[in-house]
Design an enzyme around this catalytic site. Sequence first.
Site, PDB file in Angstrom:
ATOM      1  CB  SER A   1      -8.369   0.288   5.940  1.00 49.87           C
ATOM      2  OG  SER A   1      -9.137   1.465   5.945  1.00 49.87           O
TER       3      SER A   1
ATOM      4  CB  SER B   1      -8.256   3.222   3.099  1.00 50.42           C
ATOM      5  OG  SER B   1      -7.342   2.615   3.985  1.00 50.42           O
TER       6      SER B   1
ATOM      7  CE  LYS C   1      -3.959   1.790   2.717  1.00 47.98           C
ATOM      8  NZ  LYS C   1      -4.799   1.531   3.924  1.00 47.98           N
TER       9      LYS C   1
END
Lengths: 488, 104
Positions: free
Chosen positions: A177, A153, A78
């Site tokens: 997330s 997310s 990420k």
Amino acid sequence: MNPTETTLTELRDAIAGKAVSSAEATRAYLDRIEAHDCGDSGLNAYHEVFTERAMARAQAVDKGDVTGPLAGVPIAIKDLLCTDYGHTTCCSKMLENFKAPYTATAVQRLEDAGAVILGKTNMDEFAMGSSTENSAFVTTRNPWDRDRVPGGSSGGSASAMSADLCAASIGSDTGGSIRQPAALCGVVGMKPTYGRISRYGLIAFASSLDQIGPFTRTVGDTALLLKVMMGHDPLDSTSANVPVPDDIDRVDEAPKGLRIGIAREYMSDSNDPAVAAATQKAIEVYRDFGAQIVEVDLPHTEYGIPVYYIVATAEASSNLARYDGVHYGHRTDKAEDLIDLYCRSRSEGFGDEVKRRIMLGTYALSSGYYDAYYSRALKVRRLIKNDFDSAFEKCDAILCPTTTGPAFKIGELADDPLAMYMNDVYTVNSNLAGNAGISLPGGTATVDGKALPVGVQLLGPSFEESKLLKIARIFEAATDHYTLRPTL
Amino acid sequence: MSKSQTITEADVRHVAKLGRLRVSDDEVHHFTEQLAAVLEYISKLNELDVEGVEPMAHPLELVNVLRPDVERPGMATESALVNAPAKMPPYFKVPKVLGDGSGA
């Protein structure tokens, strides 16, 4: 073998046994990214791909220069984990050109174990969102239906894992997330106990909640990554100094005398029928296994979202104060004086959701409101933690849905923050309490003629990841949900 | 946190200023509506009696940690300046703080 259709563990073993080279595997993933990720109708799971660096690393593994328990396996991370190569942007205009001067501990441990880092994945700006639509750059699509969100997310990491654009990926979970996008994309996603994986080099959103964790195809793959990434780090004073159990990757050793807790607060009538059915099926799997199914009470569950949106925004308002346009990040070209430089740089650099959360957190901490909001929220957080402590006296893990339903359409909730926030209703409480949670593929719902994944979640006591993984493996072994893949 | 205390446009302008954000009149209106809806939901916390409950700011029992007082290299100046929007090595460069110099 096709290196993009294996598990992480199988690929690792195949590379170690020279059945396939790391260069072949890495090239295969890069080709897949080229074919499926790019362009307007592509998945857009990646924000940046390190083609040359990844190939060079793979060749070093093949030459024997790089070894370790992850030698040669391609992994995506990420874009809020700092790397001293490429960019680290948090998918914000604020950090669009940011080059981190150091590498996050979690990523360094992957590198030290021999992993090949393929690239950085798309995300909601500063990890604030549940759909990845808040990325300043691009909207990631769900591989199961490209008109739908992958969740967020960590939506880029989830989408990439789901579409086999990496052998595993790394995300972060502040209120759900990792687990929510894992459920919506049909992969395994785990948030370990708070403090289990160093946050050094993880760009901070809410420091008492943020936790790094993996997305994988299987429970065993998750265990492999946790074994590499977990453990105390002197560079993060909040990383827990608790030994990582040796048996963490022996997921097939099913625990004896298992007790599975069911909390009615999670079995709401508003759950999608496919979600309810998946949870019910999991209860049957554990009952058939011989586990005792016990009812537990988590009476403060419904207060999790309100507490979270005070605690997380309060911490964010403080953490994001550092983006001032002075040392790094976006700087306006119109500043009249220093205060104007701060205000313009921040307003130009941050998107709406980030601004909303900074304002909400600032409000909750401001004079006259602190006691009514922040202080009260911290007390309710304690009540939520106490609920879990009592529940875990009666059971080894709590079984519940990960989300109330499958993936929603891109744009569907885009301008309704409160509706978006409700996505985390079943995940947020374990962030507040700090315990461990894992989302497992629970089958699919059929919506508009398309199969969409739903997740089953297991929550376990703090620092008992090893047991939680063994419990998760029981469900995985009894079902074939984890073998389902989207048609690209 | 009662209904009468729902956030106003003036509050939003105030917190935007505290948070060093510039917001246009349109944005103030939009953000006020959205934040009011979120705060109304948050007011659910008033249903609970929290008298005597110890606040929980963090999941772990934290103690202060000191590293050994051993000399070690810090970040090099060049590295610290790599991302600077404007620089005059070895310094970061910023606009004048004290206006146009005609008086401070």
